[in-house]
Motif scaffolding. Structure first.
Motif, PDB file in Angstrom:
ATOM      1  N   LEU A  74       0.827  -1.215   0.000  1.00 37.50           N
ATOM      2  CA  LEU A  74       0.000   0.000   0.000  1.00 37.50           C
ATOM      3  C   LEU A  74       0.860   1.264   0.000  1.00 37.50           C
ATOM      4  CD1 LEU A  74      -2.884  -0.892   2.529  1.00 37.50           C
ATOM      5  CD2 LEU A  74      -2.872  -1.091   0.039  1.00 37.50           C
ATOM      6  N   SER A  75       2.127   1.128  -0.409  1.00 39.25           N
ATOM      7  CA  SER A  75       2.997   2.306  -0.448  1.00 39.25           C
ATOM      8  C   SER A  75       2.499   3.279  -1.499  1.00 39.25           C
ATOM      9  CB  SER A  75       4.427   1.908  -0.801  1.00 39.25           C
ATOM     10  OG  SER A  75       5.067   1.411   0.338  1.00 39.25           O
ATOM     11  N   PHE A  76       2.737   4.540  -1.229  1.00 39.20           N
ATOM     12  CA  PHE A  76       2.236   5.580  -2.119  1.00 39.20           C
ATOM     13  C   PHE A  76       3.108   5.802  -3.367  1.00 39.20           C
ATOM     14  CE2 PHE A  76       2.753  10.194  -3.019  1.00 39.20           C
ATOM     15  CZ  PHE A  76       1.558  10.413  -3.683  1.00 39.20           C
ATOM     16  N   PRO A  77       4.416   5.949  -3.211  1.00 35.82           N
ATOM     17  CA  PRO A  77       5.192   6.420  -4.371  1.00 35.82           C
ATOM     18  C   PRO A  77       5.196   5.457  -5.550  1.00 35.82           C
ATOM     19  CG  PRO A  77       6.445   6.654  -2.335  1.00 35.82           C
ATOM     20  CD  PRO A  77       5.269   5.779  -2.027  1.00 35.82           C
ATOM     21  N   GLN A  78       5.117   6.017  -6.722  1.00 38.33           N
ATOM     22  CA  GLN A  78       5.300   5.272  -7.967  1.00 38.33           C
ATOM     23  C   GLN A  78       5.948   6.238  -8.956  1.00 38.33           C
ATOM     24  OE1 GLN A  78       0.601   5.901  -9.137  1.00 38.33           O
ATOM     25  NE2 GLN A  78       1.641   4.223 -10.131  1.00 38.33           N
ATOM     26  N   SER A  79       6.615   5.703  -9.977  1.00 38.68           N
ATOM     27  CA  SER A  79       7.315   6.557 -10.938  1.00 38.68           C
ATOM     28  C   SER A  79       6.362   7.572 -11.534  1.00 38.68           C
ATOM     29  CB  SER A  79       7.883   5.714 -12.083  1.00 38.68           C
ATOM     30  OG  SER A  79       8.945   4.954 -11.603  1.00 38.68           O
ATOM     31  N   GLY A  80       6.655   8.829 -11.323  1.00 40.27           N
ATOM     32  CA  GLY A  80       5.759   9.846 -11.835  1.00 40.27           C
ATOM     33  C   GLY A  80       5.994  11.162 -11.138  1.00 40.27           C
ATOM     34  N   TYR A  81       4.941  11.966 -11.160  1.00 40.63           N
ATOM     35  CA  TYR A  81       5.029  13.274 -10.529  1.00 40.63           C
ATOM     36  C   TYR A  81       3.982  13.386  -9.446  1.00 40.63           C
ATOM     37  CZ  TYR A  81       8.306  14.719 -14.064  1.00 40.63           C
ATOM     38  OH  TYR A  81       9.415  14.814 -14.844  1.00 40.63           O
ATOM     39  N   THR A  82       4.394  13.929  -8.303  1.00 46.59           N
ATOM     40  CA  THR A  82       3.460  14.055  -7.194  1.00 46.59           C
ATOM     41  C   THR A  82       3.227  15.527  -6.889  1.00 46.59           C
ATOM     42  OG1 THR A  82       3.038  13.560  -4.877  1.00 46.59           O
ATOM     43  CG2 THR A  82       5.340  13.774  -5.500  1.00 46.59           C
ATOM     44  N   LEU A  83       1.969  15.823  -6.595  1.00 45.52           N
ATOM     45  CA  LEU A  83       1.571  17.186  -6.266  1.00 45.52           C
ATOM     46  C   LEU A  83       0.932  17.158  -4.887  1.00 45.52           C
ATOM     47  CD1 LEU A  83       1.017  20.150  -7.342  1.00 45.52           C
ATOM     48  CD2 LEU A  83      -1.234  19.286  -8.004  1.00 45.52           C
ATOM     49  N   ALA A  84       1.327  18.086  -4.010  1.00 43.12           N
ATOM     50  CA  ALA A  84       0.742  18.170  -2.669  1.00 43.12           C
ATOM     51  C   ALA A  84       0.172  19.563  -2.466  1.00 43.12           C
ATOM     52  CB  ALA A  84       1.794  17.871  -1.608  1.00 43.12           C
ATOM     53  N   LEU A  85      -1.056  19.611  -1.990  1.00 49.56           N
ATOM     54  CA  LEU A  85      -1.751  20.884  -1.788  1.00 49.56           C
ATOM     55  C   LEU A  85      -2.327  20.927  -0.382  1.00 49.56           C
ATOM     56  CD1 LEU A  85      -3.930  20.520  -5.002  1.00 49.56           C
ATOM     57  CD2 LEU A  85      -1.899  21.978  -4.820  1.00 49.56           C
ATOM     58  N   ASP A  86      -2.144  22.036   0.304  1.00 46.75           N
ATOM     59  CA  ASP A  86      -2.796  22.236   1.606  1.00 46.75           C
ATOM     60  C   ASP A  86      -4.024  23.100   1.409  1.00 46.75           C
ATOM     61  OD1 ASP A  86      -0.849  20.856   2.872  1.00 46.75           O
ATOM     62  OD2 ASP A  86       0.091  22.568   3.855  1.00 46.75           O
ATOM     63  N   LEU A  87      -5.170  22.586   1.797  1.00 51.12           N
ATOM     64  CA  LEU A  87      -6.408  23.329   1.560  1.00 51.12           C
ATOM     65  C   LEU A  87      -7.213  23.465   2.844  1.00 51.12           C
ATOM     66  CD1 LEU A  87      -7.215  21.394  -1.685  1.00 51.12           C
ATOM     67  CD2 LEU A  87      -6.618  23.815  -1.594  1.00 51.12           C
ATOM     68  N   PRO A  88      -7.525  24.685   3.239  1.00 49.10           N
ATOM     69  CA  PRO A  88      -8.317  24.864   4.455  1.00 49.10           C
ATOM     70  C   PRO A  88      -9.691  24.221   4.306  1.00 49.10           C
ATOM     71  CG  PRO A  88      -7.552  26.986   3.589  1.00 49.10           C
ATOM     72  CD  PRO A  88      -7.187  25.954   2.588  1.00 49.10           C
ATOM     73  N   VAL A  89     -10.190  23.642   5.372  1.00 54.36           N
ATOM     74  CA  VAL A  89     -11.539  23.062   5.346  1.00 54.36           C
ATOM     75  C   VAL A  89     -12.512  24.224   5.421  1.00 54.36           C
ATOM     76  CG1 VAL A  89     -13.188  21.566   6.523  1.00 54.36           C
ATOM     77  CG2 VAL A  89     -10.772  20.937   6.439  1.00 54.36           C
ATOM     78  N   ARG A  90     -13.060  24.595   4.281  1.00 53.64           N
ATOM     79  CA  ARG A  90     -13.853  25.808   4.185  1.00 53.64           C
ATOM     80  C   ARG A  90     -14.681  25.710   2.913  1.00 53.64           C
ATOM     81  NH1 ARG A  90     -10.242  30.886   3.335  1.00 53.64           N
ATOM     82  NH2 ARG A  90      -9.096  29.935   5.041  1.00 53.64           N
TER      83      ARG A  90
END
Lengths: 248, 450
Positions: free
Chosen positions: B363-379
């Motif tokens: 169940l590991s997350f990383p795989q060959s590719g591009y990862t995007l991380a976004l912080d979004l307020p709960v709103r």
């Protein structure tokens, strides 16, 4: 840094003992960790030697088994190559309500907190008095300052320990051995986790550092954190006719 | 051992749930005879380390170093030891973590359970690549040694397994040698997404570590405008001889004392910040010397920075899009950024990174590719609906969402994202058929309630 001292920690697996051992190790002292849980003692000893690059030893002792103390203290002092300091952190606090219904629990609390403590410290005191130097730290409790309905079996055993330490300090002061009584208030340990009514809880690491500083200053009795001296001053001086009606 | 009922949340502070917490002082207390989940430093963002109305075992005090060989870099420690402690102890002796996430206030157990990755994933893989073995307390309380050779199926189900296979007790890992505690960094401006992808894909000795900060409020032609940051460990020769090269030095740590009001981060304030940041950081085109703390853990210098998002908390959305062809990842990320930009949602922190091959964790997350991380307020009402739409883009591209960050992924999307889920279920069924290890996340994703 001053020279590494050789220090025996009795009841080394408690959180407060761990905090204190870390504070001594941080200044480079050699340690002997004593307790009942061998696996845990091994882990703790390795942890301290990896973190602080100090020499650590460990061995099993049951504070309630007074017959074993003479041989044990000699063995620990031999392993350390001397004995410059002792920290008595072994203690046992059971729930007051459980103790009230099972006297064996009361006996155990007295055996550990009072009888066993006197026995093992007598052995250490003899060794250190012969050398004419060293220090003994006894961890007693604010619970010993006045008996309260919520905790008086434990408190009375600690009151006995406090009186013993006072007498020992009196006897050894002329022989170059310093005795310090520590009375912690609420410390964030397994003993207090989840208990209701806790306030101003101190971390075991802070208590440990404060003990090391107090030893440097050759203090006689320290309350930790310091404000407990004043809390207990008030509690001790409440008139009995009032005190006996309080739910404490 | 006594328990305490507490309202707990992950780092995103969403959701908040009442749990029964236990805090053992030693390794023997890591296991409870009743259903439980372990919780290290609580740095996963959502509900991975929550167990609503159930047991949560806090591992923070089970943090003993059990062995460290400063010749080989082999370290053995209890699962509650944090990366910060490892750095404190091992860096002055010339050893550093081969893989580190963006905070050092995480436990070893958590790093394995989430199979975390760092800025060097494209070269060195996920955290599990540094792990030699660990011992795992399983459902009946017995201890299983797990490595690539011993109980290897349990090893790979535990790596990335979000704590659901057992309680990790002791961990052996191999550190990497470093000559100094300094990093040589270099920044480049990327005017749009295409340029950011190109710069991230460059193979060069100077980008042992690489990551891009994206201004996700930029639109139109500037969509994907970024600062690409490269770094590598400095050698002793590169530093002035007088400096103590392995000293970490003190850094002033600040604490955000209160929740900011929820309007503090809005599209105006964030786009203003972004414009300044793009100009200032993007201007550092010549390489410069910085230290390990500043380079790897910039946000660790502000304790409780999660209060920035106000009382209602935030969600971090991190996905990876595979590079079957470079275009699938590029198009997918572009569509995600377009959705986000169109919604005028302000993501204060947005990070783009290239990832290397999978680790083998089921169940590991990383795989060959591009990862995007976004912080979004709960709103706003539509936040979760928008995230569901992003999930569809990710599923279509054959990518996945990172569970360590997740608080809201739906079960169907989850199942579509993790193709080795059935293998994981087989191991779980064998070693923990009654779901002794259970969490709020596990129930939400259908990992423990068939």
């Amino acid at each position: 840094m001053s020279e590494a001292r050789k220090i025996l920690i009795l009841g080394a697996t408690s959180a407060m003992a761990r905090g204190t051992a870390a504070a001594f190790a941080a200044r480079g002292d050699s340690l002997y960790l004593a307790g009942r849980d061998t696996d845990e003692l091994t882990r703790l000893a390795t942890d301290l030697s990896v973190r602080f690059s100090v020499t650590t030893h460990h061995g099993v002792v049951d504070i309630a088994n007074t017959a074993s103390h003479s041989a044990f203290v000699k063995q620990a002092a031999t392993a350390l190559g001397g004995l410059d300091g002792v920290i008595l952190a072994a203690g046992y606090m059971a729930d007051q309500a459980d103790a009230a219904t099972d006297f064996a629990i009361v006996e155990r609390m007295v055996a550990v907190n009072y009888l066993g403590a006197m026995s093992v410290l007598d052995q250490c005191a003899a060794l250190m008095a012969a050398e004419g130097q060293g220090f003994i730290v006894g961890i007693s409790s604010v619970a010993g300052d006045r008996g309260r309905q919520s905790n008086y079996y434990y408190g009375s055993a600690k009151a006995g320990l406090t009186a013993y330490l006072s007498g020992l300090r009196n006897r050894l002061s002329s022989q170059g051995v310093h005795v310090m009584t520590v009375k912690p208030g609420f410390v964030d340990t397994a003993m207090t986790y989840g208990l209701k009514g806790m306030f101003l809880v101190a971390s075991p690491e802070d208590i440990g550092r404060a003990i090391v500083r107090a030893v440097e200053k050759r203090r006689n009795t320290v309350y930790l954190p310091w404000f407990w001296r004043y809390i207990m001053l008030i509690i001790q001086h409440l008139p009995e006719f009032l005190f006996k009606r309080l739910k404490l | 051992m006594a328990s305490a009922k507490k309202f707990l949340a992950g780092w995103g502070r969403y959701p908040v749930q009442e749990c029964i917490t236990w805090r053992p002082e030693r390794a023997s207390g890591l296991y409870l005879p009743t259903p439980m989940i372990s919780r290290g430093q609580g740095r996963s963002y959502g509900d991975a380390a929550l167990n609503e109305n159930g047991n949560v075992v806090l591992t923070e005090r089970v943090n003993r170093f059990l062995d460290f060989d400063s010749d080989s870099g082999e370290l053995r420690a209890e699962a509650g030891v944090t990366l910060a402690e490892i750095i404190d102890v091992c860096l002055p002796r010339g050893w550093f973590l081969p893989v580190t996430p963006g905070t050092k206030f995480v436990s070893l157990g958590g790093c394995i359970a989430a199979d975390v990755h760092g800025k060097n994933h494209h070269r060195d893989g996920a955290f599990s690549s540094a792990v030699e073995s660990f011992s795992l307390i399983v459902a009946d309380g017995t201890v299983l040694n797990c490595s690539r050779n011993e109980n290897s199926d349990v090893f790979w189900a535990t790596v990335g397994g979000m704590g659901l296979t057992g309680a990790i007790k002791d961990v052996s890992l191999r550190l990497r040698p470093v000559e100094t505690a300094r990093v040589i960094a270099k920044h480049q401006k990327a005017q749009d997404l295409e340029q950011a992808f190109t710069l991230l894909a460059e193979e060069d000795d100077s980008n042992e570590y690489t990551v891009a900060w994206i201004d996700c409020l930029a639109r139109g032609r500037s969509l994907g405008r970024s600062v690409v940051m490269h770094g590598r460990h400095a050698t002793a020769e590169e530093l002035p001889a007088s400096k103590s090269v392995l000293a970490t030095g003190g850094r002033k740590v600040r604490t955000l004392p209160i929740d900011l009001p929820s309007f503090a981060l809005n599209s105006v304030s964030v786009s203003l910040f972004n414009a300044i940041y793009y100009r200032r950081e993007g201007g550092k085109q010549k390489s410069f010397v910085t230290d390990i703390d500043r380079y790897f853990y910039p946000l660790d210098s502000i304790h409780h920075w999660n209060r920035l998002y106000g009382k209602r908390g935030f969600v971090q959305y991190q996905c990876v899009l595979p590079i079957n062809t470079i275009d699938t990842a590029f198009e997918g990320i572009k569509r995600i950024l377009e959705q986000l930009s169109a919604s005028r949602r302000a993501s204060f922190l947005a990070v783009l990174k290239r990832l290397g091959p999978e680790s083998g964790g089921l169940l590991s997350f990383p795989q060959s590719g591009y990862t995007l991380a976004l912080d979004l307020p709960v709103r706003g009402k539509d936040l979760f609906a928008m995230l569901d739409r992003l999930d569809d883009i990710v599923v279509k591209a054959g990518g996945r969402v990172y569970l360590a960050k997740d608080a809201r992924l739906g079960r169907d999307s989850f199942e579509a994202m993790y193709p080795r889920l059935s293998e994981w279920r087989e191991v779980k069924q064998r070693i923990d058929p009654n779901n002794h290890f259970d969490s709020s996340m596990a129930r939400r994703l259908g990992l423990t309630n068939e």
